[in-house]
Motif scaffolding. Structure first.
Motif, PDB file in Angstrom:
ATOM      1  N   ALA A 289       0.914  10.889   0.801  1.00 28.88           N
ATOM      2  CA  ALA A 289       0.093   9.804   1.368  1.00 28.88           C
ATOM      3  C   ALA A 289      -1.393  10.131   1.265  1.00 28.88           C
ATOM      4  O   ALA A 289      -2.198   9.278   0.876  1.00 28.88           O
ATOM      5  CB  ALA A 289       0.484   9.554   2.824  1.00 28.88           C
ATOM      6  N   VAL A 290      -1.780  11.370   1.613  1.00 25.86           N
ATOM      7  CA  VAL A 290      -3.205  11.710   1.575  1.00 25.86           C
ATOM      8  C   VAL A 290      -3.690  11.918   0.139  1.00 25.86           C
ATOM      9  O   VAL A 290      -4.892  11.819  -0.137  1.00 25.86           O
ATOM     10  CB  VAL A 290      -3.526  12.940   2.446  1.00 25.86           C
ATOM     11  N   THR A 291      -2.763  12.196  -0.773  1.00 25.67           N
ATOM     12  CA  THR A 291      -3.136  12.247  -2.189  1.00 25.67           C
ATOM     13  C   THR A 291      -3.466  10.843  -2.692  1.00 25.67           C
ATOM     14  O   THR A 291      -4.421  10.643  -3.457  1.00 25.67           O
ATOM     15  CB  THR A 291      -2.002  12.857  -3.028  1.00 25.67           C
ATOM     16  N   GLU A 292      -2.675   9.869  -2.222  1.00 24.85           N
ATOM     17  CA  GLU A 292      -2.911   8.473  -2.598  1.00 24.85           C
ATOM     18  C   GLU A 292      -4.193   7.936  -1.958  1.00 24.85           C
ATOM     19  O   GLU A 292      -4.904   7.128  -2.552  1.00 24.85           O
ATOM     20  CB  GLU A 292      -1.721   7.604  -2.166  1.00 24.85           C
ATOM     21  N   ASN A 293      -4.471   8.401  -0.712  1.00 27.11           N
ATOM     22  CA  ASN A 293      -5.640   7.893   0.027  1.00 27.11           C
ATOM     23  C   ASN A 293      -6.251   9.045   0.812  1.00 27.11           C
ATOM     24  O   ASN A 293      -5.764   9.417   1.886  1.00 27.11           O
ATOM     25  CB  ASN A 293      -5.227   6.760   0.961  1.00 27.11           C
ATOM     26  N   ASP A 294      -7.311   9.638   0.278  1.00 26.17           N
ATOM     27  CA  ASP A 294      -7.889  10.826   0.908  1.00 26.17           C
ATOM     28  C   ASP A 294      -8.792  10.507   2.089  1.00 26.17           C
ATOM     29  O   ASP A 294      -9.467  11.394   2.625  1.00 26.17           O
ATOM     30  CB  ASP A 294      -8.646  11.668  -0.124  1.00 26.17           C
ATOM     31  N   ALA A 295      -8.778   9.235   2.532  1.00 27.18           N
ATOM     32  CA  ALA A 295      -9.521   8.863   3.746  1.00 27.18           C
ATOM     33  C   ALA A 295      -8.570   8.435   4.861  1.00 27.18           C
ATOM     34  O   ALA A 295      -8.994   7.810   5.838  1.00 27.18           O
ATOM     35  CB  ALA A 295     -10.501   7.728   3.433  1.00 27.18           C
ATOM     36  N   PHE A 296      -7.303   8.797   4.745  1.00 33.18           N
ATOM     37  CA  PHE A 296      -6.266   8.362   5.692  1.00 33.18           C
ATOM     38  C   PHE A 296      -6.180   9.400   6.816  1.00 33.18           C
ATOM     39  O   PHE A 296      -5.417  10.363   6.759  1.00 33.18           O
ATOM     40  CB  PHE A 296      -4.937   8.239   4.970  1.00 33.18           C
TER      41      PHE A 296
ATOM     42  N   ASP B  26       0.861  -1.191   0.000  1.00 34.56           N
ATOM     43  CA  ASP B  26       0.000   0.000   0.000  1.00 34.56           C
ATOM     44  C   ASP B  26       0.901   1.246   0.000  1.00 34.56           C
ATOM     45  O   ASP B  26       1.551   1.567   0.989  1.00 34.56           O
ATOM     46  CB  ASP B  26      -0.879  -0.014   1.251  1.00 34.56           C
ATOM     47  N   ARG B  27       0.942   1.948  -1.138  1.00 34.59           N
ATOM     48  CA  ARG B  27       1.832   3.097  -1.269  1.00 34.59           C
ATOM     49  C   ARG B  27       1.475   4.201  -0.272  1.00 34.59           C
ATOM     50  O   ARG B  27       2.370   4.842   0.301  1.00 34.59           O
ATOM     51  CB  ARG B  27       1.786   3.641  -2.696  1.00 34.59           C
ATOM     52  N   ALA B  28       0.187   4.430  -0.026  1.00 37.67           N
ATOM     53  CA  ALA B  28      -0.209   5.453   0.938  1.00 37.67           C
ATOM     54  C   ALA B  28       0.322   5.112   2.323  1.00 37.67           C
ATOM     55  O   ALA B  28       0.824   5.986   3.048  1.00 37.67           O
ATOM     56  CB  ALA B  28      -1.728   5.605   0.970  1.00 37.67           C
TER      57      ALA B  28
END
Length: 484
Positions: free
Chosen positions: A258-265, A230-232
């Motif tokens: 990281a938040v660009t990869e997963n905006d629910a992180f 998982d890159r994020a």
């Protein structure tokens, strides 16, 4: 015989007046701005050279001598360049730049001169011009690794991390990178290309230096993070590791990815807000996003509370810290932060409750005893019954802590044992000569003893070390008492 006198030759009377004026002007110029004699210039150079020979760190005499030569010889590019070099070494980048610009209009310049010019620009924060100068120096002498280190520094300051990695990689391949540059290469690579970072951090981790522990910390984090698919998660883990060693701009870069990869992180958003806050930016939008995603997270609420504490808005921090404490009631760090928030608002009753709660949750950690002791000592509140015992516990659990020694020393002074207290304050300064609190407290002790002359240097140092903080402010007030 034909006359050799031009037909337009002025009469003697007409010619005399301009010549006389020119002569007067020349005399005035010589009086106001006399030329350096043949003896003066070697004397100034000798004075500068001897000053640097006596003490290479004391550039004042050398700079004064060369500045004088530069003023007297504004047409001598080499003298201006030498004056600029010494001014730059003395930290006078604006003076250096002025000398360089005048010098380089008079002499041919090569790679070394472009390097010096770039250093002046970089010191002044003019990064685009610094980069241009360094790149020119690199082009003029590709075999010299010197410009690469400067380019990497300028690229990193400009947020051009991939370019910085490229420059540092070339420097490393040339065998010219020092320990700091090897560490920067590994840390920057962790953000730019996590998969390639471990190998570079491993090199830095083996080099004894002040950066070795940081390199090992990042190496461990990168190795674990890149094992995930998982890159994020990988980027967030690296960002959090960078937060832990206070590499704030790099942490922000990793967490932003990281938040660009997963905006629910949510956790990545929360740490991103912290990294932004610690750089003087506004981390609240990131923290608000984190709170919207996980409103009951102790981490998110704790970091939101810290956001307001950093802004000196402790009353706003209290509700967030209470939410964090409710979600994680056994965490002493949250309890201690609540104590600090209440104390900052002037609510000493609740401040004491939460500092004591932190100690109750972990009574073997000297840091929590120190926070409790400082709560009492700094406010001169319940010193005898609570402050002095807490300070003794803090020192007992961490005898090499300068801050604990300072708290105990001042508590002893306040409870009447000035001799032992002063000895403990002096021990604090031997452990940490840059501890503003100990300088201030020793100054106060000396004022109380009537030795105003001896007190001033301690108070001056407290102010220098903490100009915008509480001890600097207290030192200013105490210095007023020492005025003759």
């Amino acid at each position: 015989m034909a006359s050799t006198t031009p037909a337009h030759q002025p009469t003697p009377k007409a010619a005399a007046n301009p010549v006389w004026r020119i002569a007067i002007a020349a005399i005035v110029i010589l009086i106001l701005n006399p030329l350096a004699s043949a003896v003066d210039v070697p004397t100034w150079y000798t004075s500068a050279r001897e000053a640097l020979s006596r003490d290479p760190q004391d550039l004042t005499t050398a700079q004064a001598a060369l500045d004088r030569a530069a003023r007297r010889l504004p047409y001598d590019g080499l003298t201006l360049y030498r004056a600029g070099q010494v001014a730059l070494a003395a930290g006078e980048a604006d003076v250096a730049l002025a000398h360089f610009q005048m010098a380089f209009a008079l002499i041919d310049i090569g790679a070394a001169e472009h390097l010096a010019l770039g250093d002046a620009y970089l010191s002044l924060g003019r990064r685009a011009e610094a980069v241009a100068a360094f790149e020119t120096a690199r082009a003029l002498n590709p075999s010299d690794p010197g410009p690469l280190g400067r380019l990497a520094q300028a690229y990193e300051a400009d947020g051009r991390y991939a370019d910085a990695v490229g420059a540092l990689a070339q420097l490393s391949q040339a065998g010219a990178a020092d320990a700091a540059q090897l560490y920067r290469l590994g840390a920057l690579t962790a953000v730019v290309d996590p998969a390639a970072a471990a190998a570079r951090l491993a090199v830095s981790a083996e080099v004894p230096s002040p950066y070795q522990a940081f390199a090992r910390h990042l190496l461990s984090a990168v190795s674990a993070a890149t094992a995930q698919t998982d890159r994020a998660f990988t980027l967030a883990s690296i960002g959090i590791a960078l937060v832990q060693i206070e590499e704030w701009p790099l942490a922000e870069a990793a967490l932003s990815q990281a938040v660009t990869e997963n905006d629910a992180f949510a956790d990545a958003f929360a740490y991103l807000g912290l990294a932004q806050d610690r750089q003087g930016k506004d981390g609240e939008p990131a923290l608000a996003q984190a709170a919207a995603l996980t409103p009951d997270s102790p981490l998110v609420n704790f970091l939101y509370g810290l956001h307001f504490r950093d802004l000196s808005e402790s009353a706003k921090a209290v509700p967030w810290l209470h939410k964090a404490q409710a979600a994680d009631p056994t965490n002493p760090a949250i309890a201690a932060e609540l104590g600090g928030a209440y104390a900052a608002t002037g609510d000493l009753v609740n401040g004491e409750i939460w500092f004591r709660q932190a100690v109750a949750l972990n009574d073997r950690d000297g840091q929590f005893w120190l926070l409790l002791a400082r709560f009492y000592v700094d406010r001169e509140y319940k010193i005898v019954e609570e402050g002095l015992p807490a300070a003794r516990m803090a020192v007992g659990l961490n005898p090499t802590s300068a801050s604990a020694a300072d708290a105990l020393g001042y508590a002893l002074v306040l409870t009447g044992d000035s001799l032992t207290g002063r000895q403990e304050l002096e021990r604090a300064l031997s452990l940490d000569p840059n501890l503003a609190a100990a300088h201030y407290h020793l100054g106060v002790v000396l004022i109380a003893a009537g030795d105003l002359e001896a007190a001033r240097p301690y108070l001056d140092q407290a102010l220098a070390l903490d100009p915008q903080g509480p001890y600097g402010d207290l030192a200013v007030k105490a210095l007023a008492l020492t005025a003759p």
